[in-house]
Write an enzyme that holds these catalytic residues in place. Structure first.
Site, short mmCIF file in Angstrom:
data_model
loop_
_atom_site.label_atom_id
_atom_site.label_comp_id
_atom_site.label_asym_id
_atom_site.label_seq_id
_atom_site.Cartn_x
_atom_site.Cartn_y
_atom_site.Cartn_z
N TYR A 50 21.18 -5.43 188.46
CA TYR A 50 20.95 -5.37 187.01
C TYR A 50 20.11 -4.16 186.61
O TYR A 50 20.09 -3.77 185.44
CB TYR A 50 20.25 -6.63 186.51
CG TYR A 50 21.00 -7.92 186.75
CD1 TYR A 50 22.33 -7.93 187.17
CD2 TYR A 50 20.36 -9.15 186.57
CE1 TYR A 50 23.01 -9.13 187.39
CE2 TYR A 50 21.04 -10.34 186.79
CZ TYR A 50 22.35 -10.32 187.21
OH TYR A 50 23.00 -11.50 187.44
N ILE A 224 21.37 -20.61 183.20
CA ILE A 224 20.56 -19.44 182.87
C ILE A 224 21.18 -18.65 181.70
O ILE A 224 21.72 -17.56 181.90
CB ILE A 224 20.34 -18.53 184.09
CG1 ILE A 224 21.67 -18.28 184.84
CG2 ILE A 224 19.31 -19.15 185.04
CD1 ILE A 224 21.55 -17.24 185.96
N SER A 227 20.22 -13.83 176.31
CA SER A 227 20.34 -13.30 174.96
C SER A 227 19.27 -12.24 174.76
O SER A 227 18.21 -12.30 175.38
CB SER A 227 20.17 -14.41 173.90
OG SER A 227 20.21 -13.85 172.60
N ASN A 236 17.79 -21.49 172.23
CA ASN A 236 18.34 -22.00 173.49
C ASN A 236 17.32 -22.76 174.31
O ASN A 236 17.68 -23.57 175.17
CB ASN A 236 18.91 -20.84 174.32
CG ASN A 236 20.21 -20.29 173.76
OD1 ASN A 236 20.87 -20.94 172.96
ND2 ASN A 236 20.56 -19.10 174.19
#
Length: 259
Positions: A50, A224, A227, A236
């Site tokens: 990532y 998981i 946003s 959430n």
């Protein structure tokens, strides 16, 4: 936010709701993780792939939330096979941590290559640099290969999951082996406008996204959501104020194209 955790063995417990950071980078990643921690998340998911471990670590450090209250996961990418120790060293340095709570093999290496990697993961756990170790995107045969070779099961298998992908048999096969199922991309394969979800959401005074997350948690499947929007991050997180009935859970299960 008070949500349950699932045991990974010994003293290690993994919160059933976490915050995903895939496709978040730079300042956006930092701010999103700060928002998540402020909203009450105590489980952060990142990966070498990532490219945001430094931002995740900095956000955790700046948040003021004690390190021992936050469960942190990172992952080894397939191109780093053979360089496991150096990769974990780099992850820990970027995160600013002495150890991660969970280290995952992000994708299965080429055929026959999983077992040597898994042995390195077990060594990292033994050394205390990863409190638990597991895999991601593995099938049951791949998990069985690791168990047969080492006698050690992955604590977790992180896979793409959601109501449309629900498969009771697959969950049962993981649980027979003592492997926790963790789902990613819960909304990618979910039609949040599906009448089943909107009807259940209306009945509980919540949005359909929260129904999907609550469904995961009640199945004891780790989830998981990701946003970058503060309002959605906070929304959430608010899934502990309602409970789905057995009938509602079965209706959501019925959305699956696999069962």
């Amino acid at each position: 936010m008070t949500l349950p955790s699932v045991s990974l063995g010994g003293p290690v417990a993994m919160p059933l709701l976490g915050f995903g950071t895939w496709q978040l980078s730079g300042d956006a990643a930092y701010e999103a993780v700060r928002e998540a921690l402020e909203a009450g998340y105590r489980h952060l998911d990142t990966a070498t792939m990532y490219g945001n471990e430094a931002e995740v670590g900095r956000a955790l450090a700046d948040s003021g939330v004690p390190r021992d209250e936050v469960f942190v996961t990172t992952k080894l990418p397939p191109e780093r096979v053979g360089r496991e120790r150096a990769t974990l060293d780099a992850s820990l340095a970027a995160l600013g941590l002495d150890a991660v709570d969970l280290w995952l093999i992000h994708w299965p290496p080429r055929r026959g290559g999983s077992v040597p990697v898994w042995r390195e993961f077990l060594a990292a756990r033994q050394e205390g640099r990863a409190r638990a170790v597991g895999v991601s995107n593995y099938d049951i045969d791949g998990i069985d290969e690791l168990i047969a070779a080492t006698g050690e099961k992955p604590a977790v298998n992180q896979i793409r999951w959601g109501p449309k992908l629900y498969e009771a048999k697959l969950v049962a096969e993981h649980r027979e082996r003592g492997v926790v199922v963790e789902g990613y991309s819960p909304f990618k394969t979910t039609n949040l406008h599906d009448p089943v979800l909107t009807r259940i959401a209306t009945a509980h005074g919540v949005d359909p996204a929260r129904v999907v997350l609550r469904w995961h948690v009640q199945h004891e499947i780790v989830v998981i959501p990701k946003s970058g929007t503060p309002e959605r991050i906070a929304g959430n997180a608010r899934i502990d104020g309602f409970v789905l009935s057995g009938e509602e859970m079965a209706q959501i299960d019925g959305l699956s194209r696999l069962s």
